[in-house]
Write a protein that holds these residues in place. Structure first.
Motif, PDB file in Angstrom:
ATOM      1  N   SER A 128       0.824  -1.207   0.000  1.00  0.00           N
ATOM      2  CA  SER A 128       0.000   0.000   0.000  1.00  0.00           C
ATOM      3  C   SER A 128       0.863   1.264   0.000  1.00  0.00           C
ATOM      4  O   SER A 128       0.638   2.189  -0.792  1.00  0.00           O
ATOM      5  CB  SER A 128      -0.911  -0.016   1.231  1.00  0.00           C
ATOM      6  N   ASN A 129       1.877   1.301   0.864  1.00  0.00           N
ATOM      7  CA  ASN A 129       2.716   2.502   0.973  1.00  0.00           C
ATOM      8  C   ASN A 129       3.497   2.794  -0.294  1.00  0.00           C
ATOM      9  O   ASN A 129       3.692   3.958  -0.666  1.00  0.00           O
ATOM     10  CB  ASN A 129       3.684   2.361   2.153  1.00  0.00           C
ATOM     11  N   LEU A 130       3.982   1.762  -0.951  1.00  0.00           N
ATOM     12  CA  LEU A 130       4.845   1.974  -2.107  1.00  0.00           C
ATOM     13  C   LEU A 130       4.077   2.229  -3.401  1.00  0.00           C
ATOM     14  O   LEU A 130       4.676   2.474  -4.449  1.00  0.00           O
ATOM     15  CB  LEU A 130       5.816   0.803  -2.284  1.00  0.00           C
ATOM     16  N   ALA A 131       2.751   2.210  -3.312  1.00  0.00           N
ATOM     17  CA  ALA A 131       1.936   2.539  -4.491  1.00  0.00           C
ATOM     18  C   ALA A 131       2.138   3.986  -4.921  1.00  0.00           C
ATOM     19  O   ALA A 131       1.863   4.346  -6.071  1.00  0.00           O
ATOM     20  CB  ALA A 131       0.453   2.289  -4.195  1.00  0.00           C
ATOM     21  N   ARG A 132       2.621   4.836  -4.009  1.00  0.00           N
ATOM     22  CA  ARG A 132       2.802   6.264  -4.333  1.00  0.00           C
ATOM     23  C   ARG A 132       3.950   6.509  -5.301  1.00  0.00           C
ATOM     24  O   ARG A 132       4.048   7.579  -5.905  1.00  0.00           O
ATOM     25  CB  ARG A 132       3.039   7.057  -3.050  1.00  0.00           C
ATOM     26  N   TYR A 133       4.837   5.523  -5.462  1.00  0.00           N
ATOM     27  CA  TYR A 133       5.978   5.699  -6.370  1.00  0.00           C
ATOM     28  C   TYR A 133       5.565   5.246  -7.762  1.00  0.00           C
ATOM     29  O   TYR A 133       5.746   4.099  -8.153  1.00  0.00           O
ATOM     30  CB  TYR A 133       7.184   4.919  -5.842  1.00  0.00           C
ATOM     31  N   ASP A 134       4.982   6.193  -8.500  1.00  0.00           N
ATOM     32  CA  ASP A 134       4.375   5.849  -9.787  1.00  0.00           C
ATOM     33  C   ASP A 134       4.965   6.635 -10.952  1.00  0.00           C
ATOM     34  O   ASP A 134       4.501   6.520 -12.085  1.00  0.00           O
ATOM     35  CB  ASP A 134       2.860   6.092  -9.724  1.00  0.00           C
ATOM     36  N   GLY A 135       5.985   7.466 -10.695  1.00  0.00           N
ATOM     37  CA  GLY A 135       6.604   8.239 -11.761  1.00  0.00           C
ATOM     38  C   GLY A 135       5.874   9.516 -12.108  1.00  0.00           C
ATOM     39  O   GLY A 135       6.283  10.237 -13.029  1.00  0.00           O
ATOM     40  N   VAL A 136       4.810   9.842 -11.379  1.00  0.00           N
ATOM     41  CA  VAL A 136       4.002  11.020 -11.702  1.00  0.00           C
ATOM     42  C   VAL A 136       4.357  12.195 -10.800  1.00  0.00           C
ATOM     43  O   VAL A 136       4.628  13.301 -11.260  1.00  0.00           O
ATOM     44  CB  VAL A 136       2.493  10.701 -11.601  1.00  0.00           C
ATOM     45  N   ARG A 137       4.380  11.965  -9.483  1.00  0.00           N
ATOM     46  CA  ARG A 137       4.506  13.086  -8.550  1.00  0.00           C
ATOM     47  C   ARG A 137       5.936  13.393  -8.154  1.00  0.00           C
ATOM     48  O   ARG A 137       6.319  14.554  -8.025  1.00  0.00           O
ATOM     49  CB  ARG A 137       3.658  12.807  -7.298  1.00  0.00           C
ATOM     50  N   PHE A 138       6.758  12.387  -7.925  1.00  0.00           N
ATOM     51  CA  PHE A 138       8.150  12.611  -7.531  1.00  0.00           C
ATOM     52  C   PHE A 138       8.925  11.332  -7.772  1.00  0.00           C
ATOM     53  O   PHE A 138       8.348  10.275  -8.007  1.00  0.00           O
ATOM     54  CB  PHE A 138       8.264  13.042  -6.058  1.00  0.00           C
ATOM     55  N   GLY A 139      10.242  11.437  -7.708  1.00  0.00           N
ATOM     56  CA  GLY A 139      11.073  10.260  -7.896  1.00  0.00           C
ATOM     57  C   GLY A 139      11.301   9.934  -9.360  1.00  0.00           C
ATOM     58  O   GLY A 139      10.994  10.717 -10.263  1.00  0.00           O
ATOM     59  N   LEU A 140      11.868   8.749  -9.586  1.00  0.00           N
ATOM     60  CA  LEU A 140      12.198   8.291 -10.932  1.00  0.00           C
ATOM     61  C   LEU A 140      10.966   8.276 -11.830  1.00  0.00           C
ATOM     62  O   LEU A 140       9.857   7.964 -11.382  1.00  0.00           O
ATOM     63  CB  LEU A 140      12.781   6.872 -10.853  1.00  0.00           C
ATOM     64  N   ARG A 141      11.164   8.630 -13.103  1.00  0.00           N
ATOM     65  CA  ARG A 141      10.081   8.573 -14.089  1.00  0.00           C
ATOM     66  C   ARG A 141      10.621   7.935 -15.363  1.00  0.00           C
ATOM     67  O   ARG A 141      11.624   8.380 -15.924  1.00  0.00           O
ATOM     68  CB  ARG A 141       9.564   9.978 -14.390  1.00  0.00           C
ATOM     69  N   GLN A 142       9.971   6.868 -15.777  1.00  0.00           N
ATOM     70  CA  GLN A 142      10.269   6.216 -17.050  1.00  0.00           C
ATOM     71  C   GLN A 142       9.053   6.396 -17.957  1.00  0.00           C
ATOM     72  O   GLN A 142       7.993   5.821 -17.715  1.00  0.00           O
ATOM     73  CB  GLN A 142      10.550   4.722 -16.844  1.00  0.00           C
ATOM     74  N   ASP A 143       9.199   7.216 -18.998  1.00  0.00           N
ATOM     75  CA  ASP A 143       8.056   7.483 -19.876  1.00  0.00           C
ATOM     76  C   ASP A 143       7.580   6.211 -20.561  1.00  0.00           C
ATOM     77  O   ASP A 143       8.368   5.313 -20.878  1.00  0.00           O
ATOM     78  CB  ASP A 143       8.426   8.534 -20.921  1.00  0.00           C
ATOM     79  N   GLY A 144       6.262   6.150 -20.784  1.00  0.00           N
ATOM     80  CA  GLY A 144       5.660   5.003 -21.445  1.00  0.00           C
ATOM     81  C   GLY A 144       4.670   5.433 -22.511  1.00  0.00           C
ATOM     82  O   GLY A 144       4.415   6.636 -22.707  1.00  0.00           O
ATOM     83  N   GLU A 145       4.099   4.457 -23.185  1.00  0.00           N
ATOM     84  CA  GLU A 145       3.161   4.748 -24.258  1.00  0.00           C
ATOM     85  C   GLU A 145       1.852   5.321 -23.731  1.00  0.00           C
ATOM     86  O   GLU A 145       1.164   6.069 -24.416  1.00  0.00           O
ATOM     87  CB  GLU A 145       2.896   3.476 -25.069  1.00  0.00           C
ATOM     88  N   ASP A 146       1.481   4.912 -22.509  1.00  0.00           N
ATOM     89  CA  ASP A 146       0.289   5.444 -21.855  1.00  0.00           C
ATOM     90  C   ASP A 146       0.546   5.437 -20.348  1.00  0.00           C
ATOM     91  O   ASP A 146       1.643   5.101 -19.899  1.00  0.00           O
ATOM     92  CB  ASP A 146      -0.963   4.629 -22.224  1.00  0.00           C
ATOM     93  N   LEU A 147      -0.474   5.824 -19.558  1.00  0.00           N
ATOM     94  CA  LEU A 147      -0.267   5.945 -18.121  1.00  0.00           C
ATOM     95  C   LEU A 147       0.107   4.607 -17.486  1.00  0.00           C
ATOM     96  O   LEU A 147       1.016   4.528 -16.657  1.00  0.00           O
ATOM     97  CB  LEU A 147      -1.534   6.509 -17.464  1.00  0.00           C
ATOM     98  N   LYS A 148      -0.581   3.535 -17.868  1.00  0.00           N
ATOM     99  CA  LYS A 148      -0.292   2.215 -17.296  1.00  0.00           C
ATOM    100  C   LYS A 148       1.135   1.785 -17.632  1.00  0.00           C
ATOM    101  O   LYS A 148       1.851   1.254 -16.781  1.00  0.00           O
ATOM    102  CB  LYS A 148      -1.304   1.192 -17.837  1.00  0.00           C
ATOM    103  N   ASP A 149       1.549   2.050 -18.861  1.00  0.00           N
ATOM    104  CA  ASP A 149       2.899   1.695 -19.279  1.00  0.00           C
ATOM    105  C   ASP A 149       3.931   2.510 -18.505  1.00  0.00           C
ATOM    106  O   ASP A 149       4.992   1.993 -18.115  1.00  0.00           O
ATOM    107  CB  ASP A 149       3.058   1.927 -20.784  1.00  0.00           C
ATOM    108  N   LEU A 150       3.632   3.796 -18.239  1.00  0.00           N
ATOM    109  CA  LEU A 150       4.527   4.638 -17.438  1.00  0.00           C
ATOM    110  C   LEU A 150       4.703   4.056 -16.041  1.00  0.00           C
ATOM    111  O   LEU A 150       5.820   3.968 -15.523  1.00  0.00           O
ATOM    112  CB  LEU A 150       3.974   6.060 -17.370  1.00  0.00           C
ATOM    113  N   TYR A 151       3.568   3.671 -15.415  1.00  0.00           N
ATOM    114  CA  TYR A 151       3.639   3.056 -14.087  1.00  0.00           C
ATOM    115  C   TYR A 151       4.538   1.817 -14.107  1.00  0.00           C
ATOM    116  O   TYR A 151       5.429   1.650 -13.254  1.00  0.00           O
ATOM    117  CB  TYR A 151       2.251   2.617 -13.617  1.00  0.00           C
TER     118      TYR A 151
END
Length: 494
Positions: A324-347
């Motif tokens: 539950s706690n680590l769900a916040r690391y999704d590449g959107v708000r802060f931290g590492l971001r790996q771009d993807g084709e869509d939002l699910k792919d980015l996650y």
């Protein structure tokens, strides 16, 4: 005496007497870090410029008669505590470049009391591990060696391995740490130092990167029981920003170290006498009980019948909360971001690249036990068992004032020795997880050595918010054990 050889209390006294300055203490520890950190890898980030500036300010305050309780003491900060303007990584690639705009409550309290921060120390990724081998910034090496075997590198324990190794190797006078299932007490025991997990709610969790929110407990590691007591006095206190913080007075923990144990009843849980427990661990436990008996304590056998379920209970509750706690690391708000084709792919790309193997393992376990078909069968049942474990302690503490057990089932093991066997690694927490599940304080005290010269620790458990008795018992053991052995790898060894 070299400045790195002071205890924390000794350094405070020496600065008060004008024997040494904070600037000299801090410079000596920074030099020690420069000399040894390339080998030990205890520090992720060194705050040299900030530390020297803070030390000079401490010396000015002391000269003006404005010294605070921890004035000028150079400390290490586990890289799980957010530090304003200084990167906080949690030992993870996903937070490699995260610089918090705020300070955790615990580190704010230490700064308020005059501490000097040397830097941020290494840890298992998101505090998940018992060896400090899961960090994205590399393994930490224990400064202790097996006999004359200089070639085998040993683990310092985890997750607070950087904290324990830094203190043991004389790179800091003390350090902050966190304990979710034993992550203060196990590395303290492996590195021959003291460490206390206080009662859950005693120290604020605000600004501490979360692993398992109902278990995570900040606390200190230091060279002596009294040093831990001094640090805990500053780290503790009610915090309205933390909903789990408890509004209780902060007593004089350091004064409690001189109380003695005469008239106390010390419990010995029969369930902790495990099949296959090394003879050295059992012998040390018996010696510890003998020391307390000689000091006037009464030894009482007790039962904690649900202890056998503690590890499986913990490894359901902790991964569930981590998921539950680590769900916040999704590449959107802060931290590492790996771009993807869509939002699910980015996650998916971000989390695949950012999390290490152990973190992914625990997220998967946690997600599984929280899923619709298994929530009742696993998570709800684990919470019921947790309530029974707490009740066991409540019943036991009607008859005893404190409990004495081993701190770990073995001395420090070699790096890589258990890394491919998660279950064997998890068993390192067998003596420590019950305190987290019950929310009670636990203190590790160095008390002896195994046949290869590695340190072994004893653990004192106490009633909730009765750290004073825990410190009194721990200090009595410390005096009797007279543990003076030093690691082979340390700053400016003679």
């Amino acid at each position: 005496m070299h400045p790195t050889d002071f205890t924390l209390r000794g350094a405070l006294d020496a600065m008060a007497e004008g024997i040494v300055t904070s600037e000299a203490l801090t410079r000596a520890h920074l030099d020690a870090i420069a000399a040894l950190n390339p080998r030990l890898n205890a520090f992720i980030t060194v705050m040299e410029e900030q530390a020297m500036e803070a030390a000079r300010e401490s010396d000015r305050r002391r000269a003006e008669g404005l010294a605070r309780p921890l004035e000028g003491l150079p400390l290490a900060i586990k890289d799980l505590f957010c530090t304003k303007g200084v990167r906080t990584t949690a030992g993870s690639k996903i937070l490699r470049d995260f610089v918090p705009p705020y300070e955790s409550t615990v580190t704010s309290n230490l700064l308020r009391d005059g501490a000097v921060f040397l830097g941020k120390v290494n840890l298992d990724e998101f505090a998940m591990g018992s060896s400090n081998a899961t960090s994205a910034f590399g393994e930490v090496e224990n400064p202790w060696k097996r006999g004359n075997d200089d070639g085998t590198r040993l683990v310092p324990g985890g997750s607070s391995g950087g904290s324990a190794a830094a203190v043991a190797a004389r790179l800091a006078l003390g350090a902050t740490a966190t304990d979710t299932g034993g992550s203060i007490r196990q590395p303290a025991a492996f590195c021959g130092i003291a460490g206390i997990k206080p009662t859950y709610g005693r120290c604020s969790r605000w600004g501490v990167v979360a692993f398992a929110s109902s278990l995570d407990t900040p606390g200190p590691v230091a060279r002596t029981v009294e040093d831990c007591a001094v640090l805990l006095g500053s780290m503790s206190g009610y915090d309205p920003k933390d909903s789990t913080s408890v509004d209780v007075p902060v007593p004089d923990f350091a004064a409690a170290c001189a109380r003695g144990v005469k008239g106390l009843r010390i419990g010995v849980p029969k369930e902790f006498r495990l099949d296959g427990m090394p003879e050295e661990i059992g012998a040390l436990w018996e010696r510890g009980l003998g020391w307390l008996r000689d000091e006037g304590a009464e030894i009482v056998e007790i039962t904690l019948p649900h202890t056998q379920y503690a590890l499986p209970c913990y490894y359901i509750v902790a991964p569930a909360e981590a998921s539950s706690n680590l769900a916040r690391y999704d590449g959107v708000r802060f931290g590492l971001r790996q771009d993807g084709e869509d939002l699910k792919d980015l996650y998916e790309r971000t989390r695949a690249a950012g999390f290490g193997a152990e973190v992914k393992r625990r997220i998967m376990i946690g997600t599984y036990v929280l899923s619709a078909g298994y929530y009742d069968a696993y998570y709800v049942k684990a919470q019921k068992i947790r309530a029974l474990i707490k009740r066991d302690f409540d019943i036991a503490f009607r008859d005893v004032d404190a409990i004495l057990t081993p701190a770990t089932p073995s001395a420090a093991f070699a790096l890589g020795e258990k890394q491919d066997d998660p279950v064997a690694m998890y068993l390192n927490d067998v003596f420590t997880v019950t305190a987290n599940l019950a929310g009670i304080p636990g203190l590790a005290v160095p008390a002896g050595q195994d046949r290869l010269g590695l340190p072994l620790g004893l653990q004192v458990l106490g009633k909730a918010f009765d750290e004073e008795t825990v410190f009194a018992v721990g200090a009595a053991i410390e005096r009797a054990a007279d543990f003076k052995a030093l690691p082979q790898v340390r700053a400016f060894a003679a």
